[in-house]
Write a protein that holds these residues in place. Structure first.
Motif, PDB file in Angstrom:
ATOM      1  N   MET A   1       0.577  -1.279  -0.002  1.00  0.00           N
ATOM      2  CA  MET A   1       0.001   0.019   0.321  1.00  0.00           C
ATOM      3  C   MET A   1       1.153   1.190  -0.011  1.00  0.00           C
ATOM      4  SD  MET A   1      -2.998   0.942   2.552  1.00  0.00           S
ATOM      5  CE  MET A   1      -2.088   0.827   4.812  1.00  0.00           C
ATOM      6  N   THR A   2       1.171   2.137  -0.927  1.00  0.00           N
ATOM      7  CA  THR A   2       1.487   3.132  -1.208  1.00  0.00           C
ATOM      8  C   THR A   2       0.567   4.938   0.146  1.00  0.00           C
ATOM      9  OG1 THR A   2       2.244   2.780  -2.692  1.00  0.00           O
ATOM     10  CG2 THR A   2       2.728   4.815  -2.710  1.00  0.00           C
ATOM     11  N   ILE A   3       1.929   5.216   0.254  1.00  0.00           N
ATOM     12  CA  ILE A   3       1.944   6.583   1.027  1.00  0.00           C
ATOM     13  C   ILE A   3       1.970   8.050   0.682  1.00  0.00           C
ATOM     14  CG2 ILE A   3       1.105   7.227   3.497  1.00  0.00           C
ATOM     15  CD1 ILE A   3      -0.320   4.681   3.240  1.00  0.00           C
ATOM     16  N   ASP A   4       0.666   7.736   0.168  1.00  0.00           N
ATOM     17  CA  ASP A   4       1.536   9.401  -0.680  1.00  0.00           C
ATOM     18  C   ASP A   4       1.095  10.889  -0.143  1.00  0.00           C
ATOM     19  OD1 ASP A   4      -0.323   8.596  -3.512  1.00  0.00           O
ATOM     20  OD2 ASP A   4       1.718   8.057  -2.721  1.00  0.00           O
ATOM     21  N   THR A   5       0.808  10.700   1.416  1.00  0.00           N
ATOM     22  CA  THR A   5       1.027  11.682   2.269  1.00  0.00           C
ATOM     23  C   THR A   5       2.720  11.946   3.730  1.00  0.00           C
ATOM     24  OG1 THR A   5      -0.396  10.775   4.196  1.00  0.00           O
ATOM     25  CG2 THR A   5      -1.444  11.900   2.744  1.00  0.00           C
ATOM     26  N   ASN A   6       2.409  13.144   4.561  1.00  0.00           N
ATOM     27  CA  ASN A   6       4.117  12.995   5.219  1.00  0.00           C
ATOM     28  C   ASN A   6       3.742  12.940   6.145  1.00  0.00           C
ATOM     29  OD1 ASN A   6       5.263  13.643   2.729  1.00  0.00           O
ATOM     30  ND2 ASN A   6       5.220  15.850   3.127  1.00  0.00           N
ATOM     31  N   CYS A   7       1.759  12.086   6.733  1.00  0.00           N
ATOM     32  CA  CYS A   7       1.776  12.035   8.220  1.00  0.00           C
ATOM     33  C   CYS A   7       1.454  10.550   7.924  1.00  0.00           C
ATOM     34  CB  CYS A   7       0.323  12.920   8.524  1.00  0.00           C
ATOM     35  SG  CYS A   7      -0.618  12.247   7.085  1.00  0.00           S
ATOM     36  N   PRO A   8       1.122   9.256   9.122  1.00  0.00           N
ATOM     37  CA  PRO A   8       1.115   8.404   9.140  1.00  0.00           C
ATOM     38  C   PRO A   8      -0.400   8.233   8.504  1.00  0.00           C
ATOM     39  CG  PRO A   8       2.103   9.104  11.782  1.00  0.00           C
ATOM     40  CD  PRO A   8       1.717  10.531  10.550  1.00  0.00           C
ATOM     41  N   ALA A  22      10.716  -1.853  10.987  1.00  0.00           N
ATOM     42  CA  ALA A  22      11.662  -2.747  11.528  1.00  0.00           C
ATOM     43  C   ALA A  22      12.038  -3.629  10.554  1.00  0.00           C
ATOM     44  CB  ALA A  22      11.624  -2.372  13.241  1.00  0.00           C
ATOM     45  N   GLN A  23      11.160  -4.771  10.152  1.00  0.00           N
ATOM     46  CA  GLN A  23      10.780  -5.679   9.626  1.00  0.00           C
ATOM     47  C   GLN A  23      11.321  -5.741   7.990  1.00  0.00           C
ATOM     48  OE1 GLN A  23       6.856  -7.463   9.983  1.00  0.00           O
ATOM     49  NE2 GLN A  23       7.277  -8.288  11.897  1.00  0.00           N
ATOM     50  N   ALA A  24      11.288  -4.686   7.591  1.00  0.00           N
ATOM     51  CA  ALA A  24      11.905  -4.072   6.395  1.00  0.00           C
ATOM     52  C   ALA A  24      13.412  -3.993   6.015  1.00  0.00           C
ATOM     53  CB  ALA A  24      11.352  -2.875   5.177  1.00  0.00           C
ATOM     54  N   ALA A  25      14.035  -2.699   7.430  1.00  0.00           N
ATOM     55  CA  ALA A  25      15.377  -2.734   7.381  1.00  0.00           C
ATOM     56  C   ALA A  25      15.788  -4.009   8.127  1.00  0.00           C
ATOM     57  CB  ALA A  25      15.666  -1.554   8.744  1.00  0.00           C
ATOM     58  N   LEU A  37      22.109  -0.692   3.734  1.00  0.00           N
ATOM     59  CA  LEU A  37      20.364  -0.452   4.164  1.00  0.00           C
ATOM     60  C   LEU A  37      20.373   1.098   3.707  1.00  0.00           C
ATOM     61  CD1 LEU A  37      18.800  -0.837   6.392  1.00  0.00           C
ATOM     62  CD2 LEU A  37      19.295   0.185   7.733  1.00  0.00           C
ATOM     63  N   ARG A  38      19.501   1.295   2.805  1.00  0.00           N
ATOM     64  CA  ARG A  38      19.582   2.446   2.530  1.00  0.00           C
ATOM     65  C   ARG A  38      17.525   2.842   2.712  1.00  0.00           C
ATOM     66  NH1 ARG A  38      23.302   1.905   2.481  1.00  0.00           N
ATOM     67  NH2 ARG A  38      25.596   2.441   0.449  1.00  0.00           N
ATOM     68  N   THR A  39      17.518   4.183   3.215  1.00  0.00           N
ATOM     69  CA  THR A  39      16.181   4.053   3.568  1.00  0.00           C
ATOM     70  C   THR A  39      14.931   4.410   2.285  1.00  0.00           C
ATOM     71  OG1 THR A  39      16.900   6.808   3.101  1.00  0.00           O
ATOM     72  CG2 THR A  39      16.762   6.005   5.315  1.00  0.00           C
ATOM     73  N   ARG A  40      15.426   4.486   1.248  1.00  0.00           N
ATOM     74  CA  ARG A  40      14.525   4.781  -0.142  1.00  0.00           C
ATOM     75  C   ARG A  40      14.244   2.869  -0.137  1.00  0.00           C
ATOM     76  NH1 ARG A  40      19.200   5.851  -2.382  1.00  0.00           N
ATOM     77  NH2 ARG A  40      20.746   4.283  -3.933  1.00  0.00           N
ATOM     78  N   ASP A  41      15.256   1.425  -0.272  1.00  0.00           N
ATOM     79  CA  ASP A  41      14.862   0.485  -0.211  1.00  0.00           C
ATOM     80  C   ASP A  41      14.101   0.783   0.788  1.00  0.00           C
ATOM     81  OD1 ASP A  41      16.750   0.964  -2.567  1.00  0.00           O
ATOM     82  OD2 ASP A  41      18.538  -0.069  -0.813  1.00  0.00           O
ATOM     83  N   ILE A  42      14.032   1.152   2.013  1.00  0.00           N
ATOM     84  CA  ILE A  42      12.967   0.496   3.211  1.00  0.00           C
ATOM     85  C   ILE A  42      12.156   0.569   2.804  1.00  0.00           C
ATOM     86  CG2 ILE A  42      12.411   0.857   5.690  1.00  0.00           C
ATOM     87  CD1 ILE A  42      15.820   0.945   6.138  1.00  0.00           C
ATOM     88  N   ALA A  43      12.020   2.494   2.458  1.00  0.00           N
ATOM     89  CA  ALA A  43      10.466   2.892   2.082  1.00  0.00           C
ATOM     90  C   ALA A  43       9.581   2.187   0.800  1.00  0.00           C
ATOM     91  CB  ALA A  43      10.483   4.515   1.821  1.00  0.00           C
ATOM     92  N   ALA A  44      10.423   1.885   0.183  1.00  0.00           N
ATOM     93  CA  ALA A  44      10.021   0.361  -1.385  1.00  0.00           C
ATOM     94  C   ALA A  44       9.328  -0.198  -0.450  1.00  0.00           C
ATOM     95  CB  ALA A  44      10.527   0.771  -2.173  1.00  0.00           C
ATOM     96  N   ARG A  45      10.095  -1.348   0.286  1.00  0.00           N
ATOM     97  CA  ARG A  45       9.452  -2.387   0.867  1.00  0.00           C
ATOM     98  C   ARG A  45       8.276  -2.503   1.904  1.00  0.00           C
ATOM     99  NH1 ARG A  45      13.347  -7.430   1.489  1.00  0.00           N
ATOM    100  NH2 ARG A  45      15.044  -7.071   0.073  1.00  0.00           N
ATOM    101  N   VAL A  46       8.019  -1.122   2.522  1.00  0.00           N
ATOM    102  CA  VAL A  46       7.145  -0.533   3.769  1.00  0.00           C
ATOM    103  C   VAL A  46       5.705  -0.363   2.362  1.00  0.00           C
ATOM    104  CG1 VAL A  46       6.046   0.405   5.706  1.00  0.00           C
ATOM    105  CG2 VAL A  46       8.628  -0.163   5.268  1.00  0.00           C
ATOM    106  N   GLY A  47       5.883  -0.050   1.621  1.00  0.00           N
ATOM    107  CA  GLY A  47       4.532   1.221   0.762  1.00  0.00           C
ATOM    108  C   GLY A  47       4.776   2.426   1.081  1.00  0.00           C
TER     109      GLY A  47
END
Length: 210
Positions: A1-8, A22-25, A37-47
């Motif tokens: 699920m992709t999130i397009d906002t800056n809040c949870p 944490a699981q993605a990292a 470990l790259r933040t963009r890769d974590i974000a992509a895995r979490v969506g």
């Protein structure tokens, strides 16, 4: 699920999102090491996007702390599945060994990630501040077991609990890091450790449990 906002995501709690991060990292660390470990890769895995990721983990230290907390949670959950109440110290030691064997066999990613982070801590003070308490807690658990074992007769009366704890955690850690052709089974390592510490039946400690 992709999130397009800056809040949870309102449909997902902050705790759930942090668990997913944490699981993605951890998965990336297991695959590529902490250096990969790259933040963009974590974000992509979490969506999620980078801004949302930074909402939950605004810094490298926060990310490492989150991963360390997730490891601590998993190890604690494992220990709770095998209660130590009303056990002799020798039985507690064997349970610790059983937990380690279980982790090696069923969830090796936990040890891979822990090892990566401990190695990074040797040269990164920020990571060391986070990982040292976690690793030392493991050592202190063994030291307490050995201290109790001297009292209940499970272990040799002349045993040094701190030294025995360091030997044990060092042996278990080194077992995992076997990378040359020299190989030893985990069961043999644990058996030799136990034989090194237990009180002998013919010793002066008449209340030996062995």
């Amino acid at each position: 699920m992709t999130i397009d906002t800056n809040c949870p995501n309102k449909r997902e709690s902050g705790d759930e999102r942090r668990i997913a991060i944490a699981q993605a990292a951890r998965a990336i660390i297991a695959e590529k090491g902490l250096e990969g470990l790259r933040t963009r890769d974590i974000a992509a895995r979490v969506g999620i996007n980078i801004a949302t990721l930074h909402y939950h983990v605004p810094s490298k230290e926060a990310l490492v702390a989150l991963v360390a907390e997730s490891l601590r949670h998993d190890f604690k959950a494992q220990a709770m599945r095998h209660p130590r109440v009303k056990r002799t110290a020798l039985e507690e030691l064997r349970l610790e060994f059983a937990d380690f064997r279980e982790t090696v066999q069923d969830t090796p990613e936990l040890i891979i990630v822990l090892t990566e982070m401990v190695e990074r801590a040797r040269r990164d003070p920020a990571v060391a501040d986070i990982m040292t308490p976690l690793y030392d807690f493991w050592r202190r658990q063994f030291a307490e077991i050995f201290t109790n074992g001297i009292a209940d007769g499970s272990f040799r009366s002349d045993l040094d609990p701190a030294a025995a704890a360091l030997i044990t955690t060092g042996a278990l850690s080194d077992y995992w890091r076997q990378w040359t052709s020299f190989r030893v089974s985990i069961d043999h390592v644990m058996a030799e450790l136990e034989r090194a510490f237990i009180a002998r039946p013919n010793s002066s400690q008449g209340n030996s449990h062995v």
